[in-house]
Design an enzyme around this catalytic site. Structure first.
Site, short mmCIF file in Angstrom:
data_model
loop_
_atom_site.label_atom_id
_atom_site.label_comp_id
_atom_site.label_asym_id
_atom_site.label_seq_id
_atom_site.Cartn_x
_atom_site.Cartn_y
_atom_site.Cartn_z
N HIS A 1 63.70 34.97 -11.88
CA HIS A 1 63.84 34.73 -10.44
C HIS A 1 63.93 36.07 -9.73
CE1 HIS A 1 65.84 33.58 -6.68
NE2 HIS A 1 65.50 32.33 -6.92
N ARG B 118 59.43 32.93 -7.79
CA ARG B 118 59.31 32.48 -9.18
C ARG B 118 57.88 32.08 -9.45
NH1 ARG B 118 63.30 27.62 -9.59
NH2 ARG B 118 63.00 27.50 -7.35
N LYS C 128 55.81 29.21 -7.38
CA LYS C 128 56.53 28.94 -6.15
C LYS C 128 55.80 29.59 -4.99
CE LYS C 128 59.93 26.54 -7.81
NZ LYS C 128 60.15 25.12 -7.42
N ASP D 286 57.81 33.25 0.38
CA ASP D 286 59.02 33.10 1.18
C ASP D 286 59.40 34.49 1.69
OD1 ASP D 286 61.66 32.91 2.15
OD2 ASP D 286 62.23 31.40 0.68
N CYS E 218 62.14 35.96 2.45
CA CYS E 218 63.30 36.68 1.92
C CYS E 218 62.95 37.50 0.70
CB CYS E 218 64.44 35.71 1.60
SG CYS E 218 64.16 34.64 0.17
N TYR E 219 61.88 37.12 -0.02
CA TYR E 219 61.49 37.88 -1.20
C TYR E 219 60.79 39.19 -0.83
CZ TYR E 219 62.96 33.80 -3.73
OH TYR E 219 63.73 32.78 -4.23
N ASP F 295 61.42 32.38 6.91
CA ASP F 295 60.76 32.22 5.62
C ASP F 295 59.24 32.21 5.79
OD1 ASP F 295 59.39 30.89 3.55
OD2 ASP F 295 60.92 29.38 3.25
N ASP G 64 66.69 32.51 10.73
CA ASP G 64 68.13 32.49 10.44
C ASP G 64 68.57 33.90 10.09
OD1 ASP G 64 67.89 32.87 7.44
OD2 ASP G 64 66.88 30.94 7.61
N HIS H 275 67.33 35.27 6.46
CA HIS H 275 65.94 35.74 6.40
C HIS H 275 65.70 36.93 7.31
CE1 HIS H 275 65.18 31.85 4.38
NE2 HIS H 275 64.18 32.51 3.82
#
Length: 490
Positions: A285, A333, A336, A339, A341-342, A403, A410, A413
């Protein structure tokens, strides 16, 4: 120099032009030879590589829920990536400007009072402090105005037995202790530093240290790689003694230091794919991978610690597979979707990996130009920057970052998307590393603007920097470490 913005209003039916072919953007299966350097987004003077404006040329014929979600995500992002959503706000590369004022307004609001329905996030209160203050500092806002409020709000969260809880009357937890410590370091100053009871913090951390070398997140709680990273950050920033107390669960097993066996435990979290899991035997992850690398970079210089405990080749392979096209962002991942945040959790791994591969500082290229070291950029910075500025900004009055376009912005993020943007805009390297075998000294990192190739964002949109290990500004790290190093004992 920033590139001039030269936009014409798009026609009613925008088209994408390859070198010799015109392709309807609705034709998501369009393929053929293309010149990626001269892709045209449908308006005069707007040049976007075709990689970011069309569906992937290779399609999985097995239609699964995962595949359908990926297709839906790509279709959701394409109108933002090709400039159709914000045609009058894009530069010549099809990239909109960073709306600093709107995002700052969003973050300041997040530090205000919440309505009763937000009661469920009471246990995450310290994270709100960190996310908002860290993000505000990146976009150049003065956060010193929050010093008094931060200290007085955090004070009741500190428990007599050491550490910080998530809310009033809640038990201490490593995640909320980490967030509180970083928030206090962000506002800085003696009042913030002295509010932390270092003696009880050390005692509490000793109670979390486990015989196998790792850390529990709370007394009696789960043991995972977050604990390894959060504990290492707190110990190193606050200059806590490394010696274990004799009543520590790890002491009876022969451990004598808070860092004893920690690197070996983290190494066991690497999976067959190459990424890091929360604990041995689970799935790789992105967030756990960053925590693992950050922890190892605290234990020793990256060029020694990462190869010592990890298979770096497999790590690089897994990290490289997390960036997607046409989106340009990262997924956390295998299988997936992307996103925002990654942008940090994966993007933040690359400076640590590059530092490891560059070797000792004396062997690195000596350059002050900001764009050449032994190991050049190992991911598409332009792809990530494009995803962030095109897809992750909430351009409405709400502001903040998100995201992906279908999600609301938010604080979480906003913080980690901006951190990822900062990392992509700058190049970090270790200018001098600690003596081998030293676990309390720190490496000296320097940062320069990343200037390789043609810059796709306006120079006014370059934001501040965050230390690649501690994820707060470097001068805040230096201030804290210098202050606590000057203190004798507790």
């Amino acid at each position: 120099m920033p590139f001039p913005v030269r936009l014409n209003k798009p026609s009613s039916r925008a088209v994408f032009q390859r070198k010799f072919k015109r392709v309807d953007p609705k034709d998501s299966r369009a393929t053929g030879a293309m010149d990626e350097t001269t892709a045209f987004a449908g308006w005069n003077d707007i040049y976007i590589p075709m990689l970011f404006t069309t569906m992937p040329p290779i399609v999985d014929e097995l239609s699964t829920n995962t595949y359908k979600l990926q297709q839906k995500t790509v279709e959701e992002c394409l109108p933002f990536l090709n400039g159709q959503e914000h045609p009058n706000k894009c530069n010549q590369h099809g990239v909109p400007q960073l709306d600093r004022q709107n995002h700052a307004q969003f973050l300041h609001k997040q530090l205000g009072n919440f309505p009763p329905q937000y009661l469920a996030i009471d246990a995450s209160r310290p994270w709100w402090f960190y996310w908002c203050l860290a993000a505000l500092s990146l976009i150049g806002e003065d956060i010193s105005v929050y010093t008094d409020r931060m200290v007085e709000t955090a004070r009741p969260l500190q428990n007599p037995g050491g550490g910080f809880g998530g809310g009033f009357g809640q038990m201490s937890h490593l995640a909320t202790s980490y967030a509180t410590v970083l928030a206090l370091m962000l506002v800085g100053g003696e009042e913030s530093y002295e509010m932390i009871d270092r003696r009880t913090m050390w005692k509490w951390l000793c109670s979390l240290k486990q015989p196998d070398g790792g850390f529990q997140m709370a007394v009696g709680g789960e043991e995972d790689v977050r604990g390894a990273y959060c504990a290492a950050v707190i110990v190193s920033l606050l200059n806590l003694p490394l010696e274990l107390s004799q009543d520590s669960p790890a002491y009876a097993a022969g451990r004598r230091s808070l860092f004893d066996g920690l690197g070996e435990w983290v190494g066991k979290c690497q999976t067959f794919e190459g990424g890091m899991s929360s604990m041995p035997g689970l799935e790789a992850h992105g967030a756990y991978t960053f925590c693992a690398l950050g922890c190892l970079a605290i234990l020793d210089a990256p060029h020694r610690s990462l190869p010592r405990y990890l298979n770096v080749r497999r790590l690089v392979s897994w990290l490289s597979s997390r960036q997607y096209a046409p989106e340009g962002g990262f997924g956390g991942r295998t299988n997936k979707v992307v996103d925002g945040c990654y942008s940090h959790w994966i993007g933040g791994c690359w400076p640590l990996v590059e530092a490891a591969l560059n070797g000792p500082p004396a062997e690195a290229t000596n350059s002050s130009s900001g764009h050449k070291v032994d190991v050049d950029s190992m991911y598409s910075r332009d792809g990530l920057i494009r995803y962030i500025l095109c897809c992750c900004q909430d351009m409405s009055k709400r502001g903040g970052l998100r995201d992906k376009p279908s999600k609301l912005s938010d604080a979480y993020h906003t913080c980690y998307v901006l951190t990822g943007l900062s990392s992509a805009q700058h190049q970090w390297r270790v200018s001098s590393s600690r003596p081998e075998g030293s676990t309390i000294d720190a490496d000296e990192w320097i940062v320069l603007p990343y200037l390789e190739g043609e810059q796709i964002f306006d120079e006014d949109d370059r934001i501040g920097t965050a230390h690649p290990v501690y994820v707060i500004p470097k001068h805040k790290v230096d201030d804290a470490r210098n202050y606590f190093r000057s203190k004798l004992g507790f």
